[in-house]
Scaffold this motif. Structure first.
Motif, PDB file in Angstrom:
ATOM      1  N   ILE A 101       0.851  -1.201   0.000  1.00  0.00           N
ATOM      2  CA  ILE A 101       0.000   0.000   0.000  1.00  0.00           C
ATOM      3  C   ILE A 101       0.883   1.247   0.000  1.00  0.00           C
ATOM      4  N   ASN A 102       1.932   1.211   0.810  1.00  0.00           N
ATOM      5  CA  ASN A 102       2.821   2.365   0.918  1.00  0.00           C
ATOM      6  C   ASN A 102       3.542   2.645  -0.401  1.00  0.00           C
ATOM      7  N   LEU A 103       4.103   1.603  -1.019  1.00  0.00           N
ATOM      8  CA  LEU A 103       4.886   1.837  -2.241  1.00  0.00           C
ATOM      9  C   LEU A 103       3.994   2.200  -3.427  1.00  0.00           C
ATOM     10  N   THR A 104       2.784   1.617  -3.473  1.00  0.00           N
ATOM     11  CA  THR A 104       1.871   2.000  -4.567  1.00  0.00           C
ATOM     12  C   THR A 104       1.542   3.486  -4.469  1.00  0.00           C
ATOM     13  N   ALA A 105       1.174   3.926  -3.267  1.00  0.00           N
ATOM     14  CA  ALA A 105       0.843   5.355  -3.096  1.00  0.00           C
ATOM     15  C   ALA A 105       2.079   6.218  -3.345  1.00  0.00           C
ATOM     16  N   THR A 106       3.251   5.714  -2.961  1.00  0.00           N
ATOM     17  CA  THR A 106       4.488   6.487  -3.193  1.00  0.00           C
ATOM     18  C   THR A 106       4.698   6.712  -4.690  1.00  0.00           C
ATOM     19  N   ILE A 107       4.566   5.624  -5.468  1.00  0.00           N
ATOM     20  CA  ILE A 107       4.827   5.746  -6.911  1.00  0.00           C
ATOM     21  C   ILE A 107       3.781   6.655  -7.565  1.00  0.00           C
ATOM     22  N   LEU A 108       2.556   6.571  -7.116  1.00  0.00           N
ATOM     23  CA  LEU A 108       1.514   7.378  -7.754  1.00  0.00           C
ATOM     24  C   LEU A 108       1.561   8.845  -7.344  1.00  0.00           C
ATOM     25  N   PHE A 109       1.952   9.122  -6.100  1.00  0.00           N
ATOM     26  CA  PHE A 109       1.782  10.489  -5.603  1.00  0.00           C
ATOM     27  C   PHE A 109       3.062  11.226  -5.249  1.00  0.00           C
ATOM     28  N   LYS A 110       4.196  10.536  -5.241  1.00  0.00           N
ATOM     29  CA  LYS A 110       5.407  11.232  -4.799  1.00  0.00           C
ATOM     30  C   LYS A 110       6.409  11.428  -5.941  1.00  0.00           C
ATOM     31  N   ARG A 111       5.989  11.187  -7.168  1.00  0.00           N
ATOM     32  CA  ARG A 111       6.925  11.321  -8.287  1.00  0.00           C
ATOM     33  C   ARG A 111       7.376  12.775  -8.453  1.00  0.00           C
ATOM     34  N   ALA A 112       8.622  12.931  -8.858  1.00  0.00           N
ATOM     35  CA  ALA A 112       9.160  14.274  -9.092  1.00  0.00           C
ATOM     36  C   ALA A 112       8.441  14.907 -10.285  1.00  0.00           C
ATOM     37  N   PRO A 113       8.424  16.226 -10.341  1.00  0.00           N
ATOM     38  CA  PRO A 113       7.832  16.880 -11.512  1.00  0.00           C
ATOM     39  C   PRO A 113       8.498  16.385 -12.797  1.00  0.00           C
ATOM     40  N   GLY A 114       7.680  16.127 -13.798  1.00  0.00           N
ATOM     41  CA  GLY A 114       8.220  15.680 -15.086  1.00  0.00           C
ATOM     42  C   GLY A 114       8.369  14.167 -15.194  1.00  0.00           C
ATOM     43  N   LEU A 115       8.214  13.448 -14.078  1.00  0.00           N
ATOM     44  CA  LEU A 115       8.361  11.985 -14.157  1.00  0.00           C
ATOM     45  C   LEU A 115       7.018  11.377 -14.589  1.00  0.00           C
ATOM     46  N   THR A 116       6.813  11.371 -15.903  1.00  0.00           N
ATOM     47  CA  THR A 116       5.558  10.862 -16.457  1.00  0.00           C
ATOM     48  C   THR A 116       5.578   9.335 -16.458  1.00  0.00           C
ATOM     49  N   TRP A 117       4.442   8.740 -16.781  1.00  0.00           N
ATOM     50  CA  TRP A 117       4.382   7.275 -16.826  1.00  0.00           C
ATOM     51  C   TRP A 117       5.362   6.717 -17.845  1.00  0.00           C
ATOM     52  N   ASN A 118       5.549   7.445 -18.948  1.00  0.00           N
ATOM     53  CA  ASN A 118       6.489   6.984 -19.989  1.00  0.00           C
ATOM     54  C   ASN A 118       7.929   6.984 -19.506  1.00  0.00           C
ATOM     55  N   ARG A 119       8.200   7.756 -18.455  1.00  0.00           N
ATOM     56  CA  ARG A 119       9.587   7.854 -17.968  1.00  0.00           C
ATOM     57  C   ARG A 119       9.800   7.072 -16.674  1.00  0.00           C
ATOM     58  N   LEU A 120       8.749   6.486 -16.159  1.00  0.00           N
ATOM     59  CA  LEU A 120       8.855   5.787 -14.871  1.00  0.00           C
ATOM     60  C   LEU A 120       9.887   4.655 -14.967  1.00  0.00           C
ATOM     61  N   PRO A 121      10.799   4.550 -13.972  1.00  0.00           N
ATOM     62  CA  PRO A 121      11.800   3.467 -14.037  1.00  0.00           C
ATOM     63  C   PRO A 121      11.131   2.095 -14.085  1.00  0.00           C
ATOM     64  N   ARG A 157      -6.460   9.625   0.514  1.00  0.00           N
ATOM     65  CA  ARG A 157      -7.700   8.946   0.101  1.00  0.00           C
ATOM     66  C   ARG A 157      -7.376   7.686  -0.687  1.00  0.00           C
ATOM     67  N   PHE A 158      -6.375   7.801  -1.542  1.00  0.00           N
ATOM     68  CA  PHE A 158      -5.972   6.635  -2.330  1.00  0.00           C
ATOM     69  C   PHE A 158      -5.509   5.507  -1.414  1.00  0.00           C
ATOM     70  N   GLY A 159      -4.723   5.869  -0.411  1.00  0.00           N
ATOM     71  CA  GLY A 159      -4.228   4.865   0.541  1.00  0.00           C
ATOM     72  C   GLY A 159      -5.374   4.169   1.250  1.00  0.00           C
ATOM     73  N   ILE A 160      -6.359   4.929   1.669  1.00  0.00           N
ATOM     74  CA  ILE A 160      -7.465   4.313   2.419  1.00  0.00           C
ATOM     75  C   ILE A 160      -8.348   3.483   1.480  1.00  0.00           C
ATOM     76  N   VAL A 161      -8.449   3.901   0.226  1.00  0.00           N
ATOM     77  CA  VAL A 161      -9.211   3.093  -0.736  1.00  0.00           C
ATOM     78  C   VAL A 161      -8.489   1.758  -0.976  1.00  0.00           C
ATOM     79  N   LEU A 162      -7.166   1.812  -1.106  1.00  0.00           N
ATOM     80  CA  LEU A 162      -6.410   0.560  -1.262  1.00  0.00           C
ATOM     81  C   LEU A 162      -6.636  -0.352  -0.061  1.00  0.00           C
ATOM     82  N   PHE A 163      -6.641   0.257   1.129  1.00  0.00           N
ATOM     83  CA  PHE A 163      -6.869  -0.529   2.348  1.00  0.00           C
ATOM     84  C   PHE A 163      -8.247  -1.195   2.287  1.00  0.00           C
ATOM     85  N   CYS A 164      -9.256  -0.418   1.889  1.00  0.00           N
ATOM     86  CA  CYS A 164     -10.625  -0.970   1.843  1.00  0.00           C
ATOM     87  C   CYS A 164     -10.718  -2.079   0.788  1.00  0.00           C
TER      88      CYS A 164
END
Lengths: 617, 193
Positions: free
Chosen positions: A255-275, B26-33
């Motif tokens: 859960i932590n890493l999924t949210a990290t990849i989706l929400f903590k990416r640096a500006p300009g790091l688009t899906w096409n550039r994701l490692p 919100r995304f985190g809590i949705v993943l949890f649910c």
């Protein structure tokens, strides 16, 4: 002193540190108190049983839950999570030295290293169990273990620890926690406290599984099959509880890493550039988020059989329901283990060849489709329990999954084509990993065919197959990234000759042991048997010799890495000439990765002006 | 589009978290649910595989069934209203509304635990084993919901959750609502369909 989670002044912190026991000691103390209080409460007051035993199945389950909570609070959860939640100041001083690895931390680099140490420790514990098994199998009759039950319990501990605290964790909780935030240009993970908490579940889970024989030997292996497990002594209760802690840890990481990849990416790091590694972690996290709760509920049901007790899965026909529920998780588990390895091949080879990653989009599609198909193949583990007509779809999808898996191969092979490859230890280990997985994959396609599957069911052929996919692919990749990222982790370089020697050593040991197991299985050697026909003894002896060689090889690599971690030559900032962001910072644990945050303007795998990724920009 | 973005940003700024941080939470809590929905899916399968569509004649649809489902579903209303009260800078009222949710949750928990304790079906029977398992799972999640809402109730009392920083209350609303909906679903599978 790095006190990145504190609201207090330095003098108050020093006073607090003097008052407090070392977190690890306090965690153990609180766990012991929790266990004693709640176990006693249940066994002596709430649920007294005939002959008044101090430990009963219900009491040990409740006592374990209290011990786990005590442990998590004791190592720092009390100061970092509970007290601040209710508005009290954070009193948590994280010293900037080795002690930070023995306490609760919210720094993703510390958590990553804690996971790496925990998984390495688990690997050697489970490896020691494997050595005992191979020692036993050197002779056709029992000679190391006093009874078949203790052999089977050792097999179970080996499998459980390898699957749930090494395979599922090493490339995700370990290197994932350390490197994913860096690779996407972030300073922290999305939920740092969740991340810190998840790590401390791992040693608790491993200790529970390893200590389980104290309550009685259990013989179901890592599958914990119900209703068979209902006949086991109480050790099986600790098996289910230990796995519950381990899978909860991996669920939190995902859960932590999924949210990290989706929400903590640096500006300009688009899906096409994701490692590519981030893509791999994303795919495996989604698998974890779906399938880990599924196996947890399955194990809760089996646990209830043992502690209430219920007769779940005991009626005619219903044991199959448990098997279905187990393998629904059990097969995606294989991909939970190897998908990050696929991604890391695609991470390392372009760097070592200084060549643009070939057909990157197909590599991403391969990871995603392996993830999707992995949920459609579970019943090939149960062909012996099915009608012919029911086997067909599972046979079909199992063979189909080799197609997206092939994408991972073709992307790497395309990148290797005409590359000026540096034959370093990481390169060599990736190539060995690919070779091993090829053998595991081809035999997997064979096993997808019911005719072969029914003939080789529960033989060493199957053992050889899944060890080629798991150890052969994942553990070799684990070693590859340990060498690849060592300069970044420790600031020091390993000895190339010793590392190559270590790689060849484990490759020979591995193929010598598990390659022979294919033939051993075809000659009739069954799994789950401590004694076997004498005609198989000489081949088993030979397998054991190679297994010991393999064990020593892993030990050699560990000692080499540990020695070079402190004594190796200082490494250059970016010794491989990689372009991913983790090499663009020299931040150590306790420090910010990037200040200011980077802005990504190109892809990370473009080593040629006309590379395919370049055209995407 | 830019207007929507601006509106969203300004609202998020008003609640103390950036729009991105709020989406992340919100995304985190949705993943949890989602992850916690999977055990209910498994229980559905196990119910039909072990006990088929069997429903005993003496099944009490209220205790350990419809009653806790209704109590939990009704409990969603005050917790949502508490969020609104908090936005209006009325923490005392929000606390009262949360107390109502807690009361409903506690009542639901009692109506789940009573049939679990005085079970009318033999635990060794096909329906009995799955009925008791589902009641146990529902009681566990109801306990978690109660503790989460209770924690938020204490924090509002200490003014740690405010109109500017209401995320904890929103998270508790997600957890409580998930539990209410999940049990209602399981109740239909177990006792109605």
């Amino acid at each position: 002193m790095s006190s990145h989670v504190t609201d207090l002044g330095s003098s108050q912190l020093a006073e607090h540190r003097r008052r407090m026991l070392p977190p690890l000691v306090r965690g153990l103390l609180w766990a012991a108190i929790g266990f004693l209080v709640f176990n006693t409460l249940v066994s002596q007051i709430l649920d007294r049983q005939p002959f008044d035993p101090f430990i009963t199945r219900p009491s040990v389950a409740i006592g374990w839950a209290a011990a786990l909570i005590g442990w998590l609070l004791g190592v720092g959860g009390w100061e970092v999570i509970v007290r601040p939640y209710f508005g009290y100041p954070v009193e948590w001083d994280v010293p900037n030295d080795w002690r930070r690895y023995f306490m609760f931390s919210t720094d993703h680099k510390v958590v990553g290293l804690q996971y790496i140490f925990s998984t390495a420790g688990s690997f050697f514990v489970a490896g020691f169990a494997a050595m005992l098994m191979r020692l036993e199998l050197m002779h056709a009759k029992l000679w190391v273990f006093s009874n078949p039950g203790s052999y089977l319990a050792t097999v179970g501990i080996h499998g459980t620890v390898m699957m749930f605290s090494v395979g599922t964790v090493a490339l995700v909780g370990g290197f994932g926690n350390y490197f994913i935030p860096m690779m996407i240009g972030a300073n922290s993970s999305a939920f740092p406290r969740l991340s810190g908490l998840s790590q401390w579940l791992l040693p608790a889970g491993v200790a529970t599984v390893v200590l389980s024989p104290l309550l009685g030997l259990w013989d179901t292996g890592w599958r914990g099959y119900a209703p068979l497990s209902g006949q086991d002594p109480s050790g099986i209760v600790f098996y289910y509880l230990g796995v519950f802690a381990l899978t909860t840890s991996s669920l939190m990481v995902s859960i932590n890493l999924t949210a990290t990849i989706l929400f903590k990416r640096a500006p300009g790091l688009t899906w096409n550039r994701l490692p590519m590694y981030a893509w791999g972690i994303l795919a495996v996290s989604l698998l974890n988020i779906i399938w880990l709760p599924e196996i947890q509920m399955t194990f809760v049901l089996a646990l209830l059989n043992n502690i209430v007790p219920f007769p779940l899965f005991a009626e005619v026909g219903t044991p199959l329901t448990y098997m279905e529920a187990f393998w629904l998780f059990g097969h995606p588990e294989v991909y939970i283990i190897v998908v990050p390895a696929f991604a890391l091949w695609q991470e390392i080879i372009p760097v070592m060849g200084q060549k643009t990653l070939f057909a990157r989009q197909w590599g991403v599609l391969g990871l995603v489709f392996v993830m999707l198909f992995s949920g459609l193949v579970w019943a090939h583990h149960m062909f012996t329990n099915m009608r012919n007509s029911e086997m067909l779809p599972f046979s079909f999808f199992t063979e189909m999954i080799s197609i997206p898996t092939g994408f991972a191969y073709l992307v790497v092979l395309g990148t290797l084509w005409r590359a000026k490859l540096r034959l370093t230890a990481p390169t060599l280990l990736v190539l060995m990993s690919m070779f091993n997985f090829l053998i595991g994959g081809i035999t997997g396609v064979l096993l997808a065919d019911p005719v072969v599957n029914l003939q080789t069911h529960d033989t060493f052929f199957v053992i050889a197959h899944f060890h080629y996919t798991i150890i052969g692919a994942m553990i070799f990749t684990w070693l590859a990234v340990a060498y690849y990222w060592m300069p970044r982790l420790s600031g020091r370089m390993y000895n190339e000759k010793l590392a190559i020697l270590g790689a060849i050593w484990v490759f020979v040991g591995f193929n010598g042991a598990f390659g022979q197991m294919f033939f051993l299985g075809l000659r009739g050697m069954n799994r789950w048997a401590a004694a076997y026909p004498v005609y198989l003894q000489s081949m088993n002896f030979s397998v054991s010799m190679f297994a010991f060689l393999l064990g020593l090889g892993f030990l050699f690599n560990l000692l080499h890495i540990a020695w070079m971690w402190n004594r190796g030559k200082p490494a250059k900032k970016n010794p491989w000439g990689a372009q991913t962001l983790e090499w663009q910072t020299e931040a150590q644990p306790g420090e910010k990765n990037f200040h200011p945050l980077p802005r990504v303007e190109t892809g990370f795998y473009d080593y040629a002006a006309d590379g395919p990724s370049r055209k995407d920009e | 589009m830019s207007h929507e973005l601006l509106d969203h940003n300004s609202r998020a700024t008003a609640v103390g978290l950036s729009a991105r941080a709020l989406r992340k939470n919100r995304f985190g809590i949705v993943l949890f649910c989602i992850s916690q929905g999977v055990p209910y899916y498994l229980l559905t399968n196990v119910r039909y595989m072990l006990a088929g569509g069997e429903k005993p004649a003496n099944l009490n649809i209220w205790m350990g069934g419809l009653l806790p489902a209704l109590l939990l579903l009704v409990g969603i209303v005050p917790i949502v209203m508490a969020r609104s009260s908090l936005h209006q800078h009325k923490p005392a009222r929000a606390q009262t509304q949360l107390a109502l949710t807690l009361l409903l949750c506690l009542s639901a928990l009692i109506t789940l635990l009573l049939p679990l304790w005085y079970h009318s079906f033999d635990g060794m029977s096909r329906f009995g084993e799955i009925d008791l398992t589902c009641l146990g799972v529902a009681s566990f999640y109801a306990c978690i919901s109660f503790l989460v809402v209770f924690g938020v109730w204490i924090r509002i009392g200490k003014r740690l959750i405010t109109a500017e920083n209401p995320w904890s209350l929103e998270a508790a609303t997600w957890v409580f609502s998930f539990n209410a909906v999940a049990w209602t679903y399981l109740f239909f599978i177990l006792d109605v369909l």
